[in-house]
Design a protein around this motif. Structure first.
Motif, PDB file in Angstrom:
ATOM      1  N   LEU A  97      -5.724  -0.432   4.959  1.00  0.00           N
ATOM      2  CA  LEU A  97      -4.440  -0.534   5.652  1.00  0.00           C
ATOM      3  C   LEU A  97      -4.148  -1.934   6.183  1.00  0.00           C
ATOM      4  O   LEU A  97      -2.997  -2.245   6.494  1.00  0.00           O
ATOM      5  CB  LEU A  97      -4.384   0.475   6.803  1.00  0.00           C
ATOM      6  N   ILE A  98      -5.158  -2.767   6.294  1.00  0.00           N
ATOM      7  CA  ILE A  98      -4.946  -4.119   6.837  1.00  0.00           C
ATOM      8  C   ILE A  98      -3.924  -4.911   6.012  1.00  0.00           C
ATOM      9  O   ILE A  98      -3.001  -5.515   6.581  1.00  0.00           O
ATOM     10  CB  ILE A  98      -6.293  -4.860   6.986  1.00  0.00           C
ATOM     11  N   PRO A  99      -4.014  -4.927   4.655  1.00  0.00           N
ATOM     12  CA  PRO A  99      -2.989  -5.659   3.892  1.00  0.00           C
ATOM     13  C   PRO A  99      -1.579  -5.101   4.090  1.00  0.00           C
ATOM     14  O   PRO A  99      -0.598  -5.837   4.050  1.00  0.00           O
ATOM     15  CB  PRO A  99      -3.425  -5.502   2.437  1.00  0.00           C
ATOM     16  N   LEU A 104       3.869  -6.016   6.417  1.00  0.00           N
ATOM     17  CA  LEU A 104       4.941  -5.641   7.349  1.00  0.00           C
ATOM     18  C   LEU A 104       5.205  -6.764   8.354  1.00  0.00           C
ATOM     19  O   LEU A 104       6.374  -7.072   8.671  1.00  0.00           O
ATOM     20  CB  LEU A 104       4.581  -4.346   8.084  1.00  0.00           C
ATOM     21  N   GLU A 105       4.139  -7.370   8.854  1.00  0.00           N
ATOM     22  CA  GLU A 105       4.313  -8.478   9.804  1.00  0.00           C
ATOM     23  C   GLU A 105       4.992  -9.671   9.133  1.00  0.00           C
ATOM     24  O   GLU A 105       5.850 -10.342   9.742  1.00  0.00           O
ATOM     25  CB  GLU A 105       2.966  -8.886  10.389  1.00  0.00           C
ATOM     26  N   GLN A 128       1.266  -1.018  -1.791  1.00  0.00           N
ATOM     27  CA  GLN A 128      -0.029  -1.271  -1.128  1.00  0.00           C
ATOM     28  C   GLN A 128      -0.507  -0.031  -0.385  1.00  0.00           C
ATOM     29  O   GLN A 128      -1.692   0.326  -0.434  1.00  0.00           O
ATOM     30  CB  GLN A 128       0.099  -2.440  -0.147  1.00  0.00           C
ATOM     31  N   LEU A 129       0.428   0.632   0.288  1.00  0.00           N
ATOM     32  CA  LEU A 129       0.068   1.842   1.039  1.00  0.00           C
ATOM     33  C   LEU A 129      -0.368   2.965   0.096  1.00  0.00           C
ATOM     34  O   LEU A 129      -1.363   3.659   0.352  1.00  0.00           O
ATOM     35  CB  LEU A 129       1.248   2.295   1.896  1.00  0.00           C
ATOM     36  N   ASN A 130       0.332   3.123  -1.015  1.00  0.00           N
ATOM     37  CA  ASN A 130      -0.050   4.149  -1.996  1.00  0.00           C
ATOM     38  C   ASN A 130      -1.431   3.865  -2.585  1.00  0.00           C
ATOM     39  O   ASN A 130      -2.225   4.789  -2.800  1.00  0.00           O
ATOM     40  CB  ASN A 130       0.996   4.243  -3.112  1.00  0.00           C
ATOM     41  N   ASN A 131      -1.719   2.585  -2.855  1.00  0.00           N
ATOM     42  CA  ASN A 131      -3.051   2.216  -3.355  1.00  0.00           C
ATOM     43  C   ASN A 131      -4.129   2.527  -2.329  1.00  0.00           C
ATOM     44  O   ASN A 131      -5.224   2.988  -2.686  1.00  0.00           O
ATOM     45  CB  ASN A 131      -3.093   0.727  -3.725  1.00  0.00           C
ATOM     46  N   ALA A 132      -3.831   2.272  -1.062  1.00  0.00           N
ATOM     47  CA  ALA A 132      -4.794   2.592   0.003  1.00  0.00           C
ATOM     48  C   ALA A 132      -5.047   4.098   0.053  1.00  0.00           C
ATOM     49  O   ALA A 132      -6.184   4.547   0.212  1.00  0.00           O
ATOM     50  CB  ALA A 132      -4.275   2.096   1.355  1.00  0.00           C
TER      51      ALA A 132
END
Length: 196
Positions: A97-99, A104-105, A128-132
């Motif tokens: 989730l860090i990336p 978002l930032e 990225q979220l879906n990959n996580a």
């Protein structure tokens, strides 16, 4: 006058030989080399058995103490493993989730972006979220209208008349999620009451 002569049997032993010869039905005497051992008294047997039993009890007690210590070590190690699993079990998911947070930032840091750039950035962040989610075995529960209602994965809000068969999903209001094979959140659905 001379003494009468005795009839002598030439095969009979003479006087000294007669004493040396043993009769046939006498039992030979045991010599010290062939003596049978003297049986021990009952008290000596019991003392030996008691000593042997005490040795066995001491050995079993030692084995019991060692087994108890080993069980305690296994229990303590298992508790430590469970504690570490609880503490660090989400580590992989958090790293994934860090990336997403970084993206978002970064998107919020550029206020002068066009709507098209903003949309591309949001789509990239969603990928990225879906990959996580995939890396951590998290899957969507998104039933399509007409799919059979599954009370283990779906949560019915209400029933509505629809073109789908009774007991099927008529509409999905909110996706649910599985982590591995466990339901993290059921999908919120409206269930078909059939055609009215």
């Amino acid at each position: 006058m001379s003494a009468p002569q005795e009839d002598l049997d030439p095969q009979a032993p003479s006087g000294s030989q007669a004493q040396d010869a043993a009769p046939e039905n006498t039992v030979p005497q045991a010599t010290p080399d062939t003596a049978t051992p003297v049986a021990q008294g009952p008290g000596e047997d019991l003392a030996a058995l008691l000593a042997e039993a005490q040795d066995k009890v001491a050995d079993y007690h030692d084995q019991l103490l060692r087994a108890h210590a080993e069980v305690e070590n296994v229990r303590r190690r298992a508790q430590e493993d469970v504690s570490k699993a609880r503490k660090f079990g989400t580590e992989s998911f958090a790293e994934s989730l860090i990336p997403v947070r970084d993206s978002l930032e970064a998107a919020l840091a550029h206020a002068d972006q066009s709507l098209e750039d903003w949309q591309k950035g949001v789509e990239s962040t969603l990928r990225q979220l879906n990959n996580a989610f995939e890396r951590n075995q998290m899957h969507e529960i998104a039933p399509v209208p007409g799919e059979a209602f599954d009370p283990h994965r779906h949560q019915a809000i209400s029933t509505i008349p629809s073109e789908h068969a009774q007991g099927c999903v008529a509409q999905t209001l909110q996706k649910g999620y599985l982590i591995a094979d466990r339901v993290l959140r059921p999908a919120l659905v409206m269930v078909s009451a059939g055609q009215s």
